[in-house]
Design an enzyme around this catalytic site. Structure first.
Site, PDB file in Angstrom:
ATOM      1  N   ARG A 222     -42.924-123.956  23.991  1.00 28.78           N
ATOM      2  CA  ARG A 222     -41.700-123.592  23.285  1.00 28.78           C
ATOM      3  C   ARG A 222     -42.018-122.975  21.928  1.00 28.78           C
ATOM      4  O   ARG A 222     -41.414-121.964  21.532  1.00 28.78           O
ATOM      5  CB  ARG A 222     -40.827-124.838  23.106  1.00 28.78           C
ATOM      6  CG  ARG A 222     -40.314-125.379  24.442  1.00 28.78           C
ATOM      7  CD  ARG A 222     -39.803-126.790  24.345  1.00 28.78           C
ATOM      8  NE  ARG A 222     -38.628-126.903  23.508  1.00 28.78           N
ATOM      9  CZ  ARG A 222     -38.001-128.052  23.293  1.00 28.78           C
ATOM     10  NH1 ARG A 222     -38.424-129.170  23.876  1.00 28.78           N
ATOM     11  NH2 ARG A 222     -36.938-128.096  22.527  1.00 28.78           N
TER      12      ARG A 222
ATOM     13  N   LEU B 186     -44.285-134.872  29.817  1.00 27.24           N
ATOM     14  CA  LEU B 186     -43.380-133.730  29.877  1.00 27.24           C
ATOM     15  C   LEU B 186     -42.243-134.070  28.932  1.00 27.24           C
ATOM     16  O   LEU B 186     -41.737-135.200  28.941  1.00 27.24           O
ATOM     17  CB  LEU B 186     -42.816-133.520  31.288  1.00 27.24           C
ATOM     18  CG  LEU B 186     -43.717-132.890  32.337  1.00 27.24           C
ATOM     19  CD1 LEU B 186     -42.977-132.794  33.667  1.00 27.24           C
ATOM     20  CD2 LEU B 186     -44.192-131.519  31.912  1.00 27.24           C
ATOM     21  N   ASP B 187     -41.835-133.112  28.135  1.00 26.70           N
ATOM     22  CA  ASP B 187     -40.760-133.306  27.189  1.00 26.70           C
ATOM     23  C   ASP B 187     -39.506-133.800  27.908  1.00 26.70           C
ATOM     24  O   ASP B 187     -39.287-133.501  29.084  1.00 26.70           O
ATOM     25  CB  ASP B 187     -40.492-131.969  26.481  1.00 26.70           C
ATOM     26  CG  ASP B 187     -39.460-132.071  25.390  1.00 26.70           C
ATOM     27  OD1 ASP B 187     -39.592-132.957  24.536  1.00 26.70           O
ATOM     28  OD2 ASP B 187     -38.512-131.260  25.412  1.00 26.70           O
ATOM     29  N   TYR B 188     -38.690-134.539  27.206  1.00 24.91           N
ATOM     30  CA  TYR B 188     -37.432-135.090  27.717  1.00 24.91           C
ATOM     31  C   TYR B 188     -36.607-134.034  28.440  1.00 24.91           C
ATOM     32  O   TYR B 188     -36.064-134.274  29.502  1.00 24.91           O
ATOM     33  CB  TYR B 188     -36.663-135.680  26.526  1.00 24.91           C
ATOM     34  CG  TYR B 188     -35.245-136.100  26.813  1.00 24.91           C
ATOM     35  CD1 TYR B 188     -34.980-137.289  27.479  1.00 24.91           C
ATOM     36  CD2 TYR B 188     -34.173-135.322  26.384  1.00 24.91           C
ATOM     37  CE1 TYR B 188     -33.683-137.687  27.727  1.00 24.91           C
ATOM     38  CE2 TYR B 188     -32.867-135.713  26.632  1.00 24.91           C
ATOM     39  CZ  TYR B 188     -32.623-136.899  27.299  1.00 24.91           C
ATOM     40  OH  TYR B 188     -31.344-137.286  27.549  1.00 24.91           O
TER      41      TYR B 188
END
Length: 192
Positions: free
Chosen positions: A140, A50-52
């Site tokens: 995104r 999962l992205d930061y």
């Protein structure tokens, strides 16, 4: 949490792994403990990313035997994930985006859930997102390509709205067949 795997809730602003002082991977050893198993991993291992800046559900292997099984489920697209996001503009209905990313096939399903007026942009839309593939920043990037970037995304959009206020993207659900028991696992967070 069971003897083979765990699903943890990752907060935004923490890396899953890497050379950082605070990572989910480092925290797991202190928070999950070791299962009573011959092949217990000394450090429970997140099997996807999962992205930061993204929060939500993260699947973790606790034994050496289950780790490749979970990775194979991801590879074969047998783990279904759902995200919720707030996007700019008024997006109606549902659809799919199949625009390739970085020269690789990418597929996202989306569905508008709710709308509200905003003081800074005319409309905001809550959307449900399902990544069929798993490319870097896929959700995104696809939403930006559709003209409805995720609120707070200053990497793929100019980010003037809510700059520094966080990224409004959360992994809210996972569904898969448990590789050791054969039971269906279905987990859902409340919408943040």
């Amino acid at each position: 949490v069971d003897p083979w795997l765990a699903v943890v809730r990752k907060p935004a602003g923490i890396h899953v792994r890497g050379n950082h002082a605070r990572t989910v991977h480092r925290a797991l050893r202190h928070n999950l403990g070791l299962p009573d198993s011959q092949d217990a991993l000394p450090d429970p291992d997140p099997v996807h990313r999962l992205d930061y800046r993204t929060s939500g559900l993260l699947l973790v292997a606790r034994t050496a035997a289950v780790r490749p099984m979970l990775c194979k489920l991801f590879e074969e697209r047998q783990i279904h994930k759902e995200y919720t996001a707030i996007v700019l503009g008024r997006l109606e209905g549902e659809g799919e985006c199949r625009t390739a990313l970085d020269g690789r096939d990418a597929h996202t399903r989306w569905r508008a859930v709710a709308h509200c007026r905003s003081l800074h942009v005319d409309w905001l839309t809550q959307v449900s997102l399902e990544p069929v593939t798993g490319r870097t920043h896929q959700l995104r990037r696809h939403m930006t390509q559709l003209g409805h970037p995720v609120l707070g995304d200053d990497l793929h959009h100019n980010g003037k709205i809510y700059r520094g206020g966080g990224l409004f993207l959360t992994a809210v659900a996972q569904r898969f067949i448990h590789p050791m028991t054969g039971d269906e696992v279905s987990l859902r967070l409340e919408t943040p």
